[in-house]
Design a protein around this motif. Structure first.
Motif, PDB file in Angstrom:
ATOM      1  N   ASN B 117     -21.844 -17.998   6.883  1.00 34.30           N
ATOM      2  CA  ASN B 117     -20.799 -18.562   7.717  1.00 34.30           C
ATOM      3  C   ASN B 117     -21.452 -19.279   8.885  1.00 34.30           C
ATOM      4  O   ASN B 117     -21.892 -18.657   9.838  1.00 34.30           O
ATOM      5  N   TRP B 136     -11.101 -11.678  15.355  1.00 37.91           N
ATOM      6  CA  TRP B 136     -11.596 -12.377  14.159  1.00 37.91           C
ATOM      7  C   TRP B 136     -12.308 -13.618  14.679  1.00 37.91           C
ATOM      8  O   TRP B 136     -11.666 -14.622  14.967  1.00 37.91           O
ATOM      9  N   PHE B 160      -7.876 -13.276   7.834  1.00 37.72           N
ATOM     10  CA  PHE B 160      -9.128 -12.583   7.563  1.00 37.72           C
ATOM     11  C   PHE B 160      -8.847 -11.183   7.030  1.00 37.72           C
ATOM     12  O   PHE B 160      -7.919 -10.504   7.486  1.00 37.72           O
ATOM     13  N   SER B 162     -11.890  -9.200   6.116  1.00 42.05           N
ATOM     14  CA  SER B 162     -13.057  -8.506   6.647  1.00 42.05           C
ATOM     15  C   SER B 162     -14.065  -9.529   7.156  1.00 42.05           C
ATOM     16  O   SER B 162     -13.995 -10.709   6.818  1.00 42.05           O
ATOM     17  N   ASP B 163     -14.980  -9.087   7.978  1.00 36.32           N
ATOM     18  CA  ASP B 163     -15.958  -9.989   8.578  1.00 36.32           C
ATOM     19  C   ASP B 163     -17.252  -9.199   8.807  1.00 36.32           C
ATOM     20  O   ASP B 163     -17.206  -8.097   9.366  1.00 36.32           O
ATOM     21  N   GLN B 170     -18.695  -7.753   3.644  1.00 38.14           N
ATOM     22  CA  GLN B 170     -18.618  -9.179   3.377  1.00 38.14           C
ATOM     23  C   GLN B 170     -17.564  -9.826   4.259  1.00 38.14           C
ATOM     24  O   GLN B 170     -16.724  -9.144   4.842  1.00 38.14           O
ATOM     25  N   THR B 171     -17.648 -11.157   4.322  1.00 35.94           N
ATOM     26  CA  THR B 171     -16.651 -11.903   5.073  1.00 35.94           C
ATOM     27  C   THR B 171     -15.634 -12.445   4.092  1.00 35.94           C
ATOM     28  O   THR B 171     -15.990 -13.170   3.165  1.00 35.94           O
TER      29      THR B 171
END
Lengths: 161, 190
Positions: B117, B136, B160, B162-163, B170-171
């Motif tokens: 990212n 986020w 979102f 997950s980040d 994982q994102t």
């Protein structure tokens, strides 16, 4: 001979009627004294034709059954319609912008040029201009001088003029 | 389709996109987010909201650039939309190709999983115990997707899941199709 260019946004609002626009000579098919009304009529005609064009196509292009309620997937696009005195060329983007060019009926295809106006001028000078609105208010015209001037000179440079 | 699409997107990325220094890009975004956090007194929910609004404003313009560059036609299904977003959209604007996965059975929801990212390259979330739960960081992406898809008549809910910045594996961004928007028709004379 090119007469005029009209741009409608996705709310069906007229955005532009450039200086290069020349009055339609002879015939009186377009009421010159009342630009707004003629724009509405022109838009109405194109809008209906466009819908007819997609309604009359069989939906062979739909491969996804889950979304069969979508009539806009039938891919048959309106390109132009002609009358005795002029031909209206029509180009619509997926984002709902509609470019309409009125020319002499002898000019067959202007799709390429309308696409060019969209990619080289509209996107560059209007969409990417952060201070120009995305959604225009009724009656508001595209104010960008750069856009108007470059579209004018592009249209005037076309060999068909 | 997917191979031809990928080559085309590659070609656009290589020859027709102006590139900028990734650090300049990342740091610019970073200073926007940190300024927002300061302005809003670390109210991270509000920061998320503002980032999404900024993203939407970008998306509604970016879509024109996307359409002009790619000459893409209307997608036949939301599945195809997902592929195009990942393999063409993210490719030509950020030079990344997130995985398109987690399709639901009705074909109306999927996730984009990001291996990298560029927005969050040097970032660590502040240690105030709140940011990891609420912020986020890359929420602007959700806004961009929402804004851009809305312009091509797709009403989509983007958020979102997950980040990695929050310590997740994982994102992941989730996109759920709400409905297809209808053409607008001109207002009647009367």
């Amino acid at each position: 001979m090119i007469y005029s260019l009209w741009i409608f946004d996705r709310h069906c609002i007229i955005q532009q009627d450039p200086k290069a626009a020349r009055p339609l000579v002879g015939g009186g098919t377009v009421n010159l004294n009342n630009d707004i009304d003629s724009a509405k009529l022109l838009f109405g005609a194109l809008f209906s034709l466009r819908n007819i064009a997609s309604k009359l196509t069989s939906n062979v292009n739909i491969i996804d059954n889950t979304s069969s309620d979508l009539d806009f997937q039938k891919q048959n696009y309106l390109r132009s319609f002609a009358t005795q005195n002029y031909r209206a060329h029509y180009f619509e983007t997926l984002s709902g912008l509609k470019f309409v060019l009125l020319t002499d009926p002898s000019i067959q295809d202007m799709q390429k040029h309308l696409h060019e106006i969209y990619t080289n001028f509209y996107v560059e000078y209007v969409a990417k201009n952060a201070l120009s609105p995305v959604d225009f208010k009724p009656g508001e015209l595209i104010g960008s001088e750069k856009f108007i001037n470059s579209v004018d000179s592009y249209i005037l440079s076309l060999s068909v003029t | 389709m997917s191979k031809a699409v990928r080559t085309a997107a590659d070609e656009i990325w290589k020859n027709r996109v102006e590139k900028i220094n990734v650090e300049l890009f990342t740091l610019t975004y970073g200073s926007v987010v940190s300024q927002l956090c300061r302005d809003l007194n670390n109210n991270y929910c509000e920061v998320n909201k503002q980032l999404e609004i900024m993203g939407e404003n970008i998306g509604v313009r970016l879509i024109e650039d996307f359409l002009a560059r790619t000459g893409a036609g209307r997608c036949n299904s939301f599945k195809e939309t997902g592929e195009i977003i990942s393999k063409v959209g993210f490719k030509i604007f950020l030079n990344i190709v997130p995985q398109v996965t987690n399709w639901t059975d009705n074909g109306k929801q999927f996730s984009l999983v990001f291996d990298e990212n560029p927005l969050a390259e040097f970032v660590e979330l502040p240690d105030d115990g709140k940011a990891v739960k609420e912020l986020w960081y890359s929420n602007v992406l959700c806004g961009v997707l929402k804004g851009a898809l809305q312009m091509v008549q797709l009403d989509v809910d983007v958020s979102f899941v997950s980040d990695v910045l929050r310590g997740h594996d994982q994102t992941e961004i989730k996109l759920r199709l709400i409905r297809y928007l209808k053409d607008e028709i001109p207002a009647g004379e009367d």
